[in-house]
Write an enzyme that holds these catalytic residues in place. Sequence first.
Site, short mmCIF file in Angstrom:
data_model
loop_
_atom_site.label_atom_id
_atom_site.label_comp_id
_atom_site.label_asym_id
_atom_site.label_seq_id
_atom_site.Cartn_x
_atom_site.Cartn_y
_atom_site.Cartn_z
N ASP A 166 62.48 -13.46 23.20
CA ASP A 166 61.40 -14.08 23.97
C ASP A 166 61.85 -14.47 25.37
OD1 ASP A 166 58.92 -15.09 24.48
OD2 ASP A 166 59.18 -16.92 23.30
N HIS A 167 60.99 -14.20 26.34
CA HIS A 167 61.25 -14.58 27.73
C HIS A 167 62.61 -14.10 28.21
CE1 HIS A 167 57.74 -16.68 29.19
NE2 HIS A 167 57.55 -17.09 27.94
N HIS B 284 50.62 -17.59 25.40
CA HIS B 284 51.87 -18.34 25.31
C HIS B 284 51.61 -19.84 25.30
CE1 HIS B 284 54.94 -15.13 26.79
NE2 HIS B 284 54.07 -14.63 25.94
N LYS C 46 53.32 -28.15 26.73
CA LYS C 46 53.96 -27.95 25.42
C LYS C 46 53.49 -28.97 24.39
CE LYS C 46 56.82 -24.92 27.32
NZ LYS C 46 56.80 -23.51 27.01
N GLU D 134 56.27 -6.50 25.38
CA GLU D 134 55.32 -7.46 25.96
C GLU D 134 55.80 -7.83 27.35
OE1 GLU D 134 53.67 -10.71 23.73
OE2 GLU D 134 54.17 -12.19 25.26
ZN ZN Z 1 55.53 -17.83 28.23
#
Ligand code: ZN
Length: 494
Positions: A166-167, A344, A312, A270
């Site tokens: 991820d990221h 996200h 978040k 992605e």
């Molecule tokens: Zn993100």
Amino acid sequence: MSNLINFIKELPLVNQAKQYGVYPLSVNHFGHLHVFMISEGDQDYLIATGIGASQFQGELVQEGEYSYVKAPLSNQNANILRDLFPFTKPIPVLHKLRSFGVGDRLGIATEGHIRVFKEYDAYPILAQQSIRELALTNRTYKDVLDAASFSVFRDGYKDGFGADGDHLKKASEVEMALGLGFSMITLDCSEFIRNDVILMSKEQVNQECSLDQDIKKRYLTHDFEVEGMKISFDEEELKRNLLVYGKAIDFAVQIYTDYFADGKTDANFEISIDETATPTTPTQHYFVANELTRRGVKLDTMAPRFCGEFQKGVDYIGDIKQFEEELKIHAAIARHYGYKLSIHSGSDKFSIFKLIGKHTRGHFHVKTAGTNWLEAMRAVAATDPKLYREVHQYALSMFEEAKKFYHVTTNLTNIPNVDTLKDEELVNLFKQNDARQLIHITYGFILNAKNSDESFRFKTKLYDLWREQREVYAKMLHTHIGRHLELLYSGFEK
Ligand code: ZN
């Protein structure tokens, strides 16, 4: 240990598993090789018996004509497990109708997650971690993947799961994650996205960007239509798009060409353009999608930055009407180019899940991460108030430091003093946004805090408690993540 031999004598009858410390759903066979998992003390082990058991690394236990290997949950043994039992290996899932990422920072959440995904047809990404999260939790991608493989084996989840690097921001990170068998890469293009363009005057834009005939012809000679909605560019807007996204598009094309094109991998791709200063407008989304497609990039998902705030671990902040209007167009653009929208920072966005389900027509990828950590801390508040209070006070002392890494609007004065709360009131802190964000953004500090003798101040105690209270945590996750799915599914007809 003779106990276990009695169990082995009974194989493949497994209805007595629990009394031997065997996880009942973990009993699997490969020809005449039997493999299952046991709980012993504060650890789990793999047990392998029969033909081929010796390929597992561990202690050989022999009793008369029976023997088995008691194997620790190591990376080496995880690799053997994945070879023998393919359901423990991550698979690409983004091209499925629905997928849902549940980052398990602690390596203990899969038990609860699996309960959710036995009820919903969305495919889970059980292993999902950014490089930042790895650093803050002292884990490696091997640990993350192995924890997921062992968990699905232990709990008998055979429907398939994904693993998300991820990221990732660098080619070397992409290469490493793919090499380990991660089944999707989220390429974070934010370092190539220019956040200063929005502040530039028209003159500055003209100075920095001139358009060639090709691009003028592509964008300025006609309008575009996506599901009946018109998208058009004027010269200034096109120049701005090029300045903001040009380098990011080049980067994505490069990574795609080097690692994905021409069947180099079957992993999903992605791209995320969400970590930027300003929301992605539908026109910008169209521009990026159109340029990537034109240059041969086949996306599985794209994460734009939506309007409003996706802080978040708390609900959506912003104008829901505007969000819905823009979501409609974003979803249409994604359909037009044949990929899914990726949402996200999807933790706890309860007020917009139904809209996401509706306008994506049930084709979405949603990522959550921090909320799974928050549930783990809620389990601590519910089962060990003294430990929770200590962690909470420490988090308060680290808040200013932690805030440097996140965009949050936490107001600490809204959080009640934990020393004045009754034990049973502590869990209510997790209904309150400021307390949620406090615990959310300090997770790295909490896990890494050390005593003067270099031992962990909280980490060991927390992990011991989570193991002891695993059923509490699994139940909490089942309810909490289940609520995310329930609302998403309420927006469309299956
Ligand atoms: Zn993100």
